[in-house]
Design a protein around this motif. Sequence first.
Motif, PDB file in Angstrom:
ATOM      1  N   GLU A 159      55.437 -29.791 -26.124  1.00 39.00           N
ATOM      2  CA  GLU A 159      56.782 -29.858 -26.758  1.00 39.00           C
ATOM      3  C   GLU A 159      57.631 -30.145 -25.341  1.00 39.00           C
ATOM      4  N   VAL A 160      57.506 -29.207 -24.564  1.00 46.63           N
ATOM      5  CA  VAL A 160      58.407 -29.268 -23.280  1.00 46.63           C
ATOM      6  C   VAL A 160      58.138 -30.613 -22.534  1.00 46.63           C
ATOM      7  N   ALA A 161      56.916 -31.176 -22.307  1.00 46.66           N
ATOM      8  CA  ALA A 161      56.891 -32.683 -21.897  1.00 46.66           C
ATOM      9  C   ALA A 161      57.331 -33.652 -22.609  1.00 46.66           C
ATOM     10  N   ARG A 162      57.251 -33.262 -24.180  1.00 49.23           N
ATOM     11  CA  ARG A 162      58.144 -34.392 -25.002  1.00 49.23           C
ATOM     12  C   ARG A 162      59.623 -34.243 -24.554  1.00 49.23           C
ATOM     13  N   ILE A 163      59.986 -33.264 -24.550  1.00 49.43           N
ATOM     14  CA  ILE A 163      61.342 -32.936 -24.487  1.00 49.43           C
ATOM     15  C   ILE A 163      62.037 -33.510 -23.492  1.00 49.43           C
ATOM     16  N   LEU A 164      61.251 -33.124 -22.311  1.00 47.10           N
ATOM     17  CA  LEU A 164      61.837 -33.748 -20.846  1.00 47.10           C
ATOM     18  C   LEU A 164      61.572 -35.369 -20.788  1.00 47.10           C
ATOM     19  N   ASP A 165      60.609 -35.850 -21.502  1.00 43.78           N
ATOM     20  CA  ASP A 165      60.372 -37.073 -21.579  1.00 43.78           C
ATOM     21  C   ASP A 165      61.779 -37.843 -22.424  1.00 43.78           C
ATOM     22  N   ASP A 166      62.231 -37.315 -23.503  1.00 43.90           N
ATOM     23  CA  ASP A 166      63.261 -37.804 -24.111  1.00 43.90           C
ATOM     24  C   ASP A 166      64.378 -37.881 -23.107  1.00 43.90           C
ATOM     25  N   LEU A 167      64.488 -36.693 -22.454  1.00 40.15           N
ATOM     26  CA  LEU A 167      65.771 -36.506 -21.651  1.00 40.15           C
ATOM     27  C   LEU A 167      65.572 -37.621 -20.585  1.00 40.15           C
ATOM     28  N   ALA A 168      64.442 -37.840 -19.834  1.00 40.16           N
ATOM     29  CA  ALA A 168      64.475 -38.764 -18.874  1.00 40.16           C
ATOM     30  C   ALA A 168      64.739 -40.169 -19.439  1.00 40.16           C
ATOM     31  N   LYS A 169      64.366 -40.480 -20.601  1.00 38.05           N
ATOM     32  CA  LYS A 169      64.511 -41.869 -21.121  1.00 38.05           C
ATOM     33  C   LYS A 169      66.033 -42.076 -21.296  1.00 38.05           C
ATOM     34  N   PHE A 170      66.648 -41.092 -21.828  1.00 39.35           N
ATOM     35  CA  PHE A 170      67.988 -41.129 -22.288  1.00 39.35           C
ATOM     36  C   PHE A 170      68.746 -41.255 -21.173  1.00 39.35           C
ATOM     37  N   VAL A 171      68.621 -40.303 -20.240  1.00 42.42           N
ATOM     38  CA  VAL A 171      69.384 -40.127 -19.301  1.00 42.42           C
ATOM     39  C   VAL A 171      69.465 -41.828 -18.420  1.00 42.42           C
ATOM     40  N   HIS A 172      68.208 -42.114 -18.427  1.00 43.21           N
ATOM     41  CA  HIS A 172      68.131 -43.582 -17.681  1.00 43.21           C
ATOM     42  C   HIS A 172      69.040 -44.442 -18.220  1.00 43.21           C
ATOM     43  N   TYR A 173      69.026 -44.417 -19.734  1.00 35.47           N
ATOM     44  CA  TYR A 173      69.763 -45.457 -20.485  1.00 35.47           C
ATOM     45  C   TYR A 173      70.945 -45.083 -20.492  1.00 35.47           C
ATOM     46  N   HIS A 174      71.538 -43.993 -20.114  1.00 38.15           N
ATOM     47  CA  HIS A 174      72.894 -43.523 -20.074  1.00 38.15           C
ATOM     48  C   HIS A 174      73.576 -43.865 -18.739  1.00 38.15           C
ATOM     49  N   PHE A 175      72.664 -43.731 -17.561  1.00 41.96           N
ATOM     50  CA  PHE A 175      73.235 -44.186 -16.230  1.00 41.96           C
ATOM     51  C   PHE A 175      73.475 -45.553 -16.156  1.00 41.96           C
ATOM     52  N   GLN A 176      72.471 -46.352 -16.852  1.00 43.61           N
ATOM     53  CA  GLN A 176      72.585 -47.894 -16.977  1.00 43.61           C
ATOM     54  C   GLN A 176      73.958 -48.121 -17.680  1.00 43.61           C
ATOM     55  N   SER A 199      56.389 -29.814 -14.967  1.00 40.08           N
ATOM     56  CA  SER A 199      56.011 -29.052 -16.182  1.00 40.08           C
ATOM     57  C   SER A 199      54.930 -29.800 -17.072  1.00 40.08           C
ATOM     58  N   MET A 200      54.587 -31.278 -16.801  1.00 42.65           N
ATOM     59  CA  MET A 200      53.645 -31.807 -17.754  1.00 42.65           C
ATOM     60  C   MET A 200      52.273 -31.041 -17.209  1.00 42.65           C
ATOM     61  N   ARG A 201      52.185 -30.662 -15.887  1.00 42.40           N
ATOM     62  CA  ARG A 201      50.972 -30.077 -15.376  1.00 42.40           C
ATOM     63  C   ARG A 201      50.765 -28.645 -16.058  1.00 42.40           C
ATOM     64  N   ASN A 202      51.697 -27.943 -16.425  1.00 43.88           N
ATOM     65  CA  ASN A 202      51.363 -26.549 -17.066  1.00 43.88           C
ATOM     66  C   ASN A 202      51.974 -26.436 -18.726  1.00 43.88           C
ATOM     67  N   HIS A 203      52.690 -27.491 -18.988  1.00 44.08           N
ATOM     68  CA  HIS A 203      52.697 -27.727 -20.322  1.00 44.08           C
ATOM     69  C   HIS A 203      53.186 -26.500 -21.236  1.00 44.08           C
ATOM     70  N   THR A 204      53.986 -25.468 -20.614  1.00 46.26           N
ATOM     71  CA  THR A 204      54.342 -24.202 -21.339  1.00 46.26           C
ATOM     72  C   THR A 204      56.025 -24.109 -21.648  1.00 46.26           C
ATOM     73  N   ILE A 205      56.632 -23.912 -20.558  1.00 44.11           N
ATOM     74  CA  ILE A 205      57.841 -23.576 -20.164  1.00 44.11           C
ATOM     75  C   ILE A 205      58.762 -24.245 -19.096  1.00 44.11           C
ATOM     76  N   VAL A 206      59.930 -24.426 -19.338  1.00 38.24           N
ATOM     77  CA  VAL A 206      60.653 -24.903 -18.517  1.00 38.24           C
ATOM     78  C   VAL A 206      61.060 -23.750 -17.581  1.00 38.24           C
ATOM     79  N   PRO A 207      60.588 -23.636 -16.141  1.00 35.92           N
ATOM     80  CA  PRO A 207      61.052 -22.577 -15.429  1.00 35.92           C
ATOM     81  C   PRO A 207      62.655 -22.394 -15.242  1.00 35.92           C
ATOM     82  N   ILE A 208      62.905 -20.963 -15.161  1.00 39.33           N
ATOM     83  CA  ILE A 208      64.498 -20.689 -15.385  1.00 39.33           C
ATOM     84  C   ILE A 208      65.241 -21.436 -14.197  1.00 39.33           C
ATOM     85  N   ASN A 209      64.689 -21.575 -12.963  1.00 43.94           N
ATOM     86  CA  ASN A 209      65.716 -22.256 -12.282  1.00 43.94           C
ATOM     87  C   ASN A 209      65.692 -23.734 -12.333  1.00 43.94           C
TER      88      ASN A 209
END
Length: 135
Positions: A43-60, A95-105
Amino acid sequence: MKKILWDKSFSVGVEVLDQQHKQIVEIINRLIDEPKEGFGPDEVARILDDLAKFVHYHFQTEEQLLADHGYEDLRTQQAEHKEFRVELADLCMGSMRNHTIVPINALLYLKEWWVDHILVKDMKYRPFLMNRIGR
Ligand SMILES: [Fe+2]
């Protein structure tokens, strides 16, 4: 961690950019609001992937709009956007490597970067774009 609370102080005066900013904030809030039992394995990887795609689109969209209207400080925006893309790419791979949480920092970085970017950096073009295409 508290979620990002959207209010009208976040509005840059252009509907399409406001909507995109809202969507980005919503994705970040999804990560902040992590379930007690934690996210599912991918799930974390999927949400971050969504974020990356959408952010890319938004910056454009944002850069194109500023370029089309001849905004003089486009380079600063582009440099900021580039910095974020690099950080986000690192974060996604980490986070794709450990697949569990997004570290707080990392969460804090996401939250603070976007709040600062919208309220400080993007706000600088508000009067400029409002004059030309504001609602
Ligand atoms: Fe921006």
